[in-house]
Scaffold this motif. Structure first.
Motif, short mmCIF file in Angstrom:
data_model
loop_
_atom_site.label_atom_id
_atom_site.label_comp_id
_atom_site.label_asym_id
_atom_site.label_seq_id
_atom_site.Cartn_x
_atom_site.Cartn_y
_atom_site.Cartn_z
N PRO A 21 37.32 85.55 27.24
CA PRO A 21 38.40 84.56 27.30
C PRO A 21 38.75 84.19 28.74
CG PRO A 21 39.30 86.74 26.88
CD PRO A 21 37.81 86.89 26.83
N GLU A 22 39.12 82.95 28.93
CA GLU A 22 39.60 82.50 30.24
C GLU A 22 41.08 82.80 30.39
OE1 GLU A 22 39.81 78.46 33.04
OE2 GLU A 22 39.43 78.29 30.89
N GLY A 98 41.46 87.96 30.36
CA GLY A 98 41.44 86.60 30.87
C GLY A 98 41.67 86.53 32.38
N ARG A 99 41.27 85.42 32.95
CA ARG A 99 41.50 85.16 34.38
C ARG A 99 42.96 84.77 34.63
NH1 ARG A 99 38.47 80.41 37.95
NH2 ARG A 99 39.49 80.90 39.94
N ARG A 123 44.57 76.57 37.54
CA ARG A 123 43.23 76.11 37.92
C ARG A 123 43.26 75.36 39.25
NH1 ARG A 123 40.87 73.71 32.17
NH2 ARG A 123 39.91 75.66 31.42
N ASN A 124 44.39 74.73 39.55
CA ASN A 124 44.53 73.96 40.79
C ASN A 124 45.05 74.79 41.96
OD1 ASN A 124 43.61 71.55 39.65
ND2 ASN A 124 45.65 71.03 38.88
N ILE A 177 50.63 83.50 35.27
CA ILE A 177 50.26 84.17 36.52
C ILE A 177 48.77 84.51 36.46
CG2 ILE A 177 50.90 86.45 35.63
CD1 ILE A 177 51.81 87.17 38.49
N THR A 178 48.09 84.43 37.59
CA THR A 178 46.70 84.84 37.60
C THR A 178 46.64 86.36 37.40
OG1 THR A 178 46.59 85.20 40.00
CG2 THR A 178 46.13 82.96 39.19
N THR A 179 45.60 86.81 36.76
CA THR A 179 45.47 88.24 36.50
C THR A 179 45.39 89.02 37.81
OG1 THR A 179 44.34 87.78 34.42
CG2 THR A 179 44.08 89.99 35.33
N ASP A 180 44.73 88.45 38.80
CA ASP A 180 44.64 89.11 40.10
C ASP A 180 46.02 89.30 40.71
OD1 ASP A 180 43.18 89.94 42.65
OD2 ASP A 180 44.27 88.17 43.36
N ALA A 181 46.84 88.25 40.68
CA ALA A 181 48.19 88.35 41.25
C ALA A 181 49.04 89.35 40.47
CB ALA A 181 48.86 86.98 41.25
#
Length: 408
Positions: A21-22, A98-99, A123-124, A177-181
């Motif tokens: 999943p994204e 997901g990302r 995405r942006n 929120i992005t998963t990395d953040a």
């Protein structure tokens, strides 16, 4: 599937589980069988409308059929003990695939059919997409008037003043929120304060942030909100918990600048009177004014130093600690502290010498000896406080390996 690290956590997989999943729609839930079926359907509709491949991850601590309904609708379910809203997000971190992560509530008060704006923002380049009911819409009856017109605007204003941010709705439950953040954020809040912690850390971390308009809908007929289930005091308790998080994360706001003001006023009242009383017009600034100045100076200095330490502890980048350590380099600061202390001791000793030499009698309060000794006490306190602050400041660099890294 039981967790290898937490035996109290179990992941339940649906029959039609998605691959790669994204987006992860991450939702804590407690006894939401009334709305869970519709909510999962809304999520699928939102994913399809946005052309996304996504998973729905329900962190469930229910005693009713919520988990079974979510599973039958195609959601993953992470069964956990009931141990707090913030803790639900922490428990879910190892299971996010997901990302991007979109958070919210399972009560169908946030319209998850409108997911596209959150994903488009991330995405942006947006790392933290905060939902805003004020930029979107609030259905009549969806929010109590006390929350809508007083509580949320007030606490949002307080946070913006403390941290220089520009949010319009810090309590919105729908956010992306992005998963990395999210992993770098290192959430620790166990309860309602997770919402403020996320907002505050997004500012501290310098995340690329935007606000996304959301629709806020009123509760379904027959459903009681979690605040109502917990009793009339629950909203006030949640508000205080969030304010506490703001004040802790913004500790230097209450310490550093007010400390500078107090210390400046105190030094102005103390140092000019070192050699005796000063009369301006009909006002005589005497030893008693010096004592007031001494008190303000010490309070101010401690506030400044505590503010510096708070800044160092709360700074995600570490640049604040490095800046203060450059300003308070160890050897020069220790030598300066020792110099102030010795000079102050010498000035304060004049009072002791006078006391012994005059048959153990103190001089008049207007004497130069008394004034010199007060300035001496001020320097001693400043010297010792600066020494202690320098030690603690440089101790913030000390690191230990984890216990499981030790080779036996």
């Amino acid at each position: 599937m039981a967790s290898p690290t937490d035996p109290d956590v179990e992941l339940l997989l649906p029959a039609d589980d998605v691959v790669e999943p994204e987006v992860t729609i991450l939702i804590p839930s407690v006894d939401e069988e009334l709305t869970m079926g519709d909510f999962v359907a809304w999520c699928h509709e939102g994913l399809q409308a946005a052309g996304l491949v996504g998973e729905i991850l329900i962190v469930d601590s229910s005693t009713d059929r919520t988990a079974q309904i979510a599973l039958s609708g195609g959601a993953r379910v992470l069964k956990t003990p009931k141990r707090g809203l913030g803790r639900a997000y922490i428990d879910a971190l190892p299971y996010i695939r997901g990302r991007y992560v979109i958070m919210g509530d399972a009560d169908c008060t946030y319209d998850f059919r409108q997911l596209a704006p959150f994903v488009e923002a991330m995405r942006n380049g947006t790392e933290y997409a905060m939902g805003s009911r004020w930029k979107g819409s609030i259905e009549r009856g969806a929010m109590p008037a006390l929350h809508q017109y007083f509580g949320t605007p007030l606490t949002t204003w307080i946070l913006n003043r403390l941290f220089g941010s520009h949010f319009t709705d810090i309590h919105c439950g729908m956010r992306g929120i992005t998963t990395d953040a999210l992993r770098r954020m290192g959430l620790v809040s166990q309860s309602w304060e997770y919402a403020s912690e996320m907002v505050l850390k997004s500012v501290r971390m310098g995340l690329q942030t935007t606000e996304v308009p959301v629709r806020f809908l009123k509760d379904r007929e027959g459903r009681l909100s979690h605040h109502k289930r917990a009793g009339w005091f629950s909203p006030f308790s949640a508000a205080w918990i969030n304010l506490r998080a703001m004040f802790i994360h913004g500790a230097e706001f209450f310490l550093f600048k007010p400390g500078i003001v107090l210390m400046t006023i105190g030094l102005v009242l103390t140092l000019p009177l070192t050699f005796g009383d000063i009369t301006i017009g009909h006002v005589t600034f005497s030893l008693y004014w010096m004592l007031i100045g001494l008190t303000l100076s010490v309070l101010g200095l401690q506030s400044v130093y505590f503010g510096c330490l708070a800044h160092a502890f709360l700074d995600y980048t570490g640049r604040a600690r490095q800046r203060w350590q450059r300003l308070f380099r160890y050897t020069p600061s220790v030598l300066l502290s020792a110099g102030m202390f010795v000079l102050g001791l010498g000035l304060a000793a004049t009072l002791l010498v006078h006391y012994v030499a005059h048959d153990f009698r103190l001089p008049a309060t207007s004497s130069v000896v008394d004034h010199l000794s007060i300035t001496g006490l001020l320097l001693m306190i400043f010297g010792f406080s600066t020494f202690c602050f320098t030690l603690v400041l440089h101790a913030t660099e000390v690191r230990y390996g984890r216990g499981d890294d030790v080779v036996h």
